[in-house]
Design a protein around this motif. Sequence first.
Motif, PDB file in Angstrom:
ATOM      1  N   ILE A 134     -53.122  45.559 -20.243  1.00 36.26           N
ATOM      2  CA  ILE A 134     -52.319  46.795 -20.253  1.00 36.26           C
ATOM      3  C   ILE A 134     -52.721  47.686 -21.423  1.00 36.26           C
ATOM      4  CG2 ILE A 134     -49.980  47.690 -20.546  1.00 36.26           C
ATOM      5  CD1 ILE A 134     -48.966  45.240 -19.025  1.00 36.26           C
ATOM      6  N   THR A 135     -52.975  47.071 -22.574  1.00 34.47           N
ATOM      7  CA  THR A 135     -53.364  47.856 -23.750  1.00 34.47           C
ATOM      8  C   THR A 135     -54.700  48.559 -23.527  1.00 34.47           C
ATOM      9  OG1 THR A 135     -52.185  46.294 -25.177  1.00 34.47           O
ATOM     10  CG2 THR A 135     -53.799  47.727 -26.222  1.00 34.47           C
ATOM     11  N   ILE A 136     -55.662  47.824 -22.962  1.00 34.68           N
ATOM     12  CA  ILE A 136     -56.973  48.433 -22.690  1.00 34.68           C
ATOM     13  C   ILE A 136     -56.845  49.565 -21.669  1.00 34.68           C
ATOM     14  CG2 ILE A 136     -59.261  47.997 -21.722  1.00 34.68           C
ATOM     15  CD1 ILE A 136     -59.087  45.174 -22.894  1.00 34.68           C
ATOM     16  N   PHE A 137     -56.029  49.329 -20.655  1.00 33.16           N
ATOM     17  CA  PHE A 137     -55.824  50.378 -19.646  1.00 33.16           C
ATOM     18  C   PHE A 137     -55.188  51.626 -20.264  1.00 33.16           C
ATOM     19  CE2 PHE A 137     -53.154  52.381 -16.373  1.00 33.16           C
ATOM     20  CZ  PHE A 137     -54.127  52.694 -15.435  1.00 33.16           C
ATOM     21  N   ASN A 138     -54.192  51.415 -21.118  1.00 38.95           N
ATOM     22  CA  ASN A 138     -53.553  52.550 -21.794  1.00 38.95           C
ATOM     23  C   ASN A 138     -54.550  53.286 -22.691  1.00 38.95           C
ATOM     24  OD1 ASN A 138     -51.071  52.062 -20.603  1.00 38.95           O
ATOM     25  ND2 ASN A 138     -50.348  50.760 -22.294  1.00 38.95           N
TER      26      ASN A 138
ATOM     27  N   VAL B 123     -56.812  55.374 -20.439  1.00 36.33           N
ATOM     28  CA  VAL B 123     -56.075  56.527 -19.888  1.00 36.33           C
ATOM     29  C   VAL B 123     -55.812  57.568 -20.971  1.00 36.33           C
ATOM     30  CG1 VAL B 123     -53.876  57.236 -18.865  1.00 36.33           C
ATOM     31  CG2 VAL B 123     -55.056  55.198 -18.019  1.00 36.33           C
ATOM     32  N   THR B 124     -55.444  57.101 -22.172  1.00 38.21           N
ATOM     33  CA  THR B 124     -55.136  58.041 -23.260  1.00 38.21           C
ATOM     34  C   THR B 124     -56.374  58.834 -23.675  1.00 38.21           C
ATOM     35  OG1 THR B 124     -53.410  56.555 -24.065  1.00 38.21           O
ATOM     36  CG2 THR B 124     -54.218  58.228 -25.595  1.00 38.21           C
ATOM     37  N   VAL B 125     -57.507  58.129 -23.838  1.00 36.36           N
ATOM     38  CA  VAL B 125     -58.743  58.815 -24.237  1.00 36.36           C
ATOM     39  C   VAL B 125     -59.188  59.787 -23.149  1.00 36.36           C
ATOM     40  CG1 VAL B 125     -61.184  58.481 -24.785  1.00 36.36           C
ATOM     41  CG2 VAL B 125     -59.462  56.950 -25.758  1.00 36.36           C
ATOM     42  N   ALA B 126     -59.105  59.331 -21.885  1.00 36.74           N
ATOM     43  CA  ALA B 126     -59.504  60.218 -20.787  1.00 36.74           C
ATOM     44  C   ALA B 126     -58.598  61.448 -20.708  1.00 36.74           C
ATOM     45  CB  ALA B 126     -59.477  59.441 -19.474  1.00 36.74           C
ATOM     46  N   ALA B 127     -57.298  61.232 -20.892  1.00 35.83           N
ATOM     47  CA  ALA B 127     -56.361  62.362 -20.845  1.00 35.83           C
ATOM     48  C   ALA B 127     -56.619  63.340 -21.991  1.00 35.83           C
ATOM     49  CB  ALA B 127     -54.931  61.838 -20.902  1.00 35.83           C
TER      50      ALA B 127
ATOM     51  N   ALA C  95     -57.595  56.433 -33.188  1.00 38.28           N
ATOM     52  CA  ALA C  95     -56.182  56.181 -33.495  1.00 38.28           C
ATOM     53  C   ALA C  95     -55.623  55.059 -32.616  1.00 38.28           C
ATOM     54  CB  ALA C  95     -55.382  57.471 -33.302  1.00 38.28           C
ATOM     55  N   GLU C  96     -55.988  55.096 -31.337  1.00 44.85           N
ATOM     56  CA  GLU C  96     -55.532  54.036 -30.432  1.00 44.85           C
ATOM     57  C   GLU C  96     -56.111  52.676 -30.832  1.00 44.85           C
ATOM     58  OE1 GLU C  96     -53.484  53.809 -27.829  1.00 44.85           O
ATOM     59  OE2 GLU C  96     -52.771  55.856 -28.130  1.00 44.85           O
ATOM     60  N   LEU C  97     -57.389  52.664 -31.238  1.00 47.18           N
ATOM     61  CA  LEU C  97     -57.998  51.410 -31.684  1.00 47.18           C
ATOM     62  C   LEU C  97     -57.285  50.848 -32.910  1.00 47.18           C
ATOM     63  CD1 LEU C  97     -61.829  52.070 -31.244  1.00 47.18           C
ATOM     64  CD2 LEU C  97     -60.422  50.453 -29.972  1.00 47.18           C
ATOM     65  N   TYR C  98     -56.927  51.735 -33.826  1.00 45.13           N
ATOM     66  CA  TYR C  98     -56.215  51.287 -35.028  1.00 45.13           C
ATOM     67  C   TYR C  98     -54.882  50.640 -34.651  1.00 45.13           C
ATOM     68  CZ  TYR C  98     -53.691  51.489 -39.436  1.00 45.13           C
ATOM     69  OH  TYR C  98     -52.953  51.167 -40.550  1.00 45.13           O
ATOM     70  N   VAL C  99     -54.176  51.313 -33.744  1.00 47.74           N
ATOM     71  CA  VAL C  99     -52.881  50.761 -33.308  1.00 47.74           C
ATOM     72  C   VAL C  99     -53.079  49.420 -32.595  1.00 47.74           C
ATOM     73  CG1 VAL C  99     -50.893  51.167 -31.813  1.00 47.74           C
ATOM     74  CG2 VAL C  99     -51.838  53.043 -33.167  1.00 47.74           C
TER      75      VAL C  99
END
Length: 208
Positions: A148-152, A155-159, A192-196
Amino acid sequence: MASSFLAGERLVQALGPGGELESEHLPRKLRAELEAALGKKHTDGDSPSGPRRLVSFRLIRDLHQHLRERDSTLYLHELLEGSEIYLPEVVKPPRNPELVARLEKIKIQLANEEYKRITRNVTCQDSRHGGMLSDLGKQVRSVKALVITIFNFIVTVAAAFVCTYLGSQYIFTEMASQVLAALIVASVVGLAELYVMVRAMEGELGEL
């Protein structure tokens, strides 16, 4: 233990009047003992033939010794034709009631100990199986959370890329500038997502 013979008819006839032993001049004591043994009948309850004549091994040995000393042509095995070794019935002594009760008590104690040992093993196996199922459940949940985290993240980077690309059309007229701006924003959002994600994974590993 056997100690006598069941005298057969051959031995009885040989010792009787006109028998084969009459010419062997048996000692008076030996003849008297043999006649007494053959004349005395012993009742055997298990024998279908009723009373039987018993001759001890000692008398047979004495008779054999006498025949050998006289160099007799009459052999002992011929006299013992039809005779059998007498095996007396073994009478079992009565069992002590106190001993029987003690043995029964020991058997019950051993059975209880065996039952406890078996049930203890079953309990340990059940708990071990339960632990394995619990570990498997944790692993499944961890994998699910990671997916789920990888999918998010994707999706976040693509968005972020799409939104920046569409928004940059109002600022830049060239497509290269629009794509570059979208890549920069998507990269920042991705970092930022990777850090989180890394912080979250460190927390989960710390709990394990």
